[in-house]
Enzyme design. Sequence first.
Site, PDB file in Angstrom:
ATOM      1  N   ARG A 148      -5.029  -8.602  -6.351  1.00 16.08           N
ATOM      2  CA  ARG A 148      -5.513  -9.961  -6.113  1.00 16.08           C
ATOM      3  C   ARG A 148      -7.007  -9.987  -6.375  1.00 16.08           C
ATOM      4  NH1 ARG A 148      -8.497  -9.194  -1.555  1.00 16.08           N
ATOM      5  NH2 ARG A 148      -7.729  -7.706  -0.009  1.00 16.08           N
ATOM      6  N   GLU A 151      -2.185   7.711   7.600  1.00 16.72           N
ATOM      7  CA  GLU A 151      -2.874   8.613   6.681  1.00 16.72           C
ATOM      8  C   GLU A 151      -4.022   9.314   7.404  1.00 16.72           C
ATOM      9  OE1 GLU A 151      -4.256   6.032   3.543  1.00 16.72           O
ATOM     10  OE2 GLU A 151      -6.176   5.689   4.508  1.00 16.72           O
ATOM     11  N   HIS A 190     -13.192  -1.271   9.874  1.00 21.32           N
ATOM     12  CA  HIS A 190     -12.536  -1.069   8.577  1.00 21.32           C
ATOM     13  C   HIS A 190     -12.565  -2.327   7.708  1.00 21.32           C
ATOM     14  CE1 HIS A 190     -11.164   2.691  10.250  1.00 21.32           C
ATOM     15  NE2 HIS A 190     -10.660   2.038  11.275  1.00 21.32           N
ATOM     16  N   LYS A 234       0.798  -1.219   0.000  1.00 19.28           N
ATOM     17  CA  LYS A 234       0.000   0.000   0.000  1.00 19.28           C
ATOM     18  C   LYS A 234       0.835   1.276   0.000  1.00 19.28           C
ATOM     19  CE  LYS A 234      -3.996  -2.371   1.838  1.00 19.28           C
ATOM     20  NZ  LYS A 234      -3.526  -3.572   1.161  1.00 19.28           N
TER      21      LYS A 234
END
Length: 504
Positions: free
Chosen positions: A293, A201, A236, A119
């Site tokens: 994926r 983030e 999440h 990521k």
Amino acid sequence: MTPPFRRILIANRGEIAIRVARACRELGIESVAVYSDVDRDAPHVRAMDHAERIGPTPAAESYLSVDAILDAARRSEAEAIHPGYGFLSESAAFARAVESKGLVFVGPPAETMEGLGNKLAARRTAVAAGVAVTPGLLVPAADARPSEIEDIGYPLLVKAAGGGGGRGVRRVDGPAELDTALDTARAEAVAAFGDGTVYVEKLVAPARHIEVQLLGDRAGGLAVLGERDCSIQRRHQKLVEEAPAPNLSAATRAGLADDARRVAEAVRFHNAATVEFLVDESENRWFLEMNTRLQVEHGVTELVSGVDIVAWQILVAAGEHLPPEVMEARPTGHAIQVRIYAEDPWNGFGPSAGTVGAWQMAAGPGIRVDAGVEPGYELPTAYDPLLAKLMVHAADRGAAVARLRRALDETVVSGMSTTLGFHRWLVDQPAFVDGRYDTGLVSDAWGDGPPLTEHDRSLASAAVAVARRDLADSRPHEDAAAGLALDGERPWSRLARTEAVDHE
């Protein structure tokens, strides 16, 4: 058609292993299951043509063991390996190891995973491609100065760089919480993905979580198969997905597709991947990550596009080019998926252990169920608690919601708490019915769930009893449900209020 491979090893378990095995069978390919000690008699093992033990129960010694899986491929004489999702599916090192043994990895190239699957690397790639990313770090948190993290501003998210599925993610509302969140996220990431790298983030809220499905071939063909809304989440991790995303302007829909294409074209990409975005109330959009994926929710895109994504993963890996009907596929109708987890929605969606008792899945027009369990199955606590995915497809979103409501009314699971209660509550919520919701819906509207009454419990007990009798007598569940209707409400829907009533 000549099968593209003679034998494929599926390096996964549960419903996704069964889903891939079905695609193999339709393509004339033999499938090889792998299993840990606790999974020796699991449904996915019996669903395949061959099976190989890969180690003891802990994932680190079995499903995350590259050496064990490659040895199983050697023993079984597999020609290719499909990783499914989770476990090693986004490991560039695993992809390289597979290819080093002369096998085909059914997924994007290792260099694509290094550029996009991680990521942090994906955020850097997106920035280079001119796509906006959520404000935050472009380097691991361990390499950042404290001031860099403080400058992002609170609240923020600590996220694992090496995986997905909501694991390794922690919300931080202030400086006092940061160190604990970093340590906890790192430990969870190591356990789930074998990689403890995390980054930070900005938390964007309120926002919707929307992702774009891509499918590419080795000749440069890239199909954008539309977007999915994945905003119904807890911790999440997604609970509900639908395609197309509701109440989205045509300009934003096109912009998401264009951004996804730009990110994919920034690297050498082929096979299946998903580009994920946050979209705020003003339809500003930010790149979140790219999952190199197959996604858990790929089925809703298959339903609206008519494209068998898993089959095309295999065909692309064998060198096939995407035909016009895939390259030009457009969504038809509307599809919704709900994930049935062994979790207690009335207890913070905490994990629920047990043995599956009654197991009655919905059926009929426009319904698809991808399941990895069966009656009498003792759920291992060492792995993800996903039991099944219930999907519906209809001509439009209103009809799809109505079909989902009917499908949930027909679905019965006993022996453990499940998320069915939450889903039956959800389909009657105005925000969901209208398609106007964001990632805060579960925490804001559900909380710890509506209180259970004795009437709910008695109806649930009666419904479970009917389900057992129905299964034993092989009688149609619709007749049984009609015979128990009380107060104008079918007991199958009231059963949703408490799956925990019957722990065998």
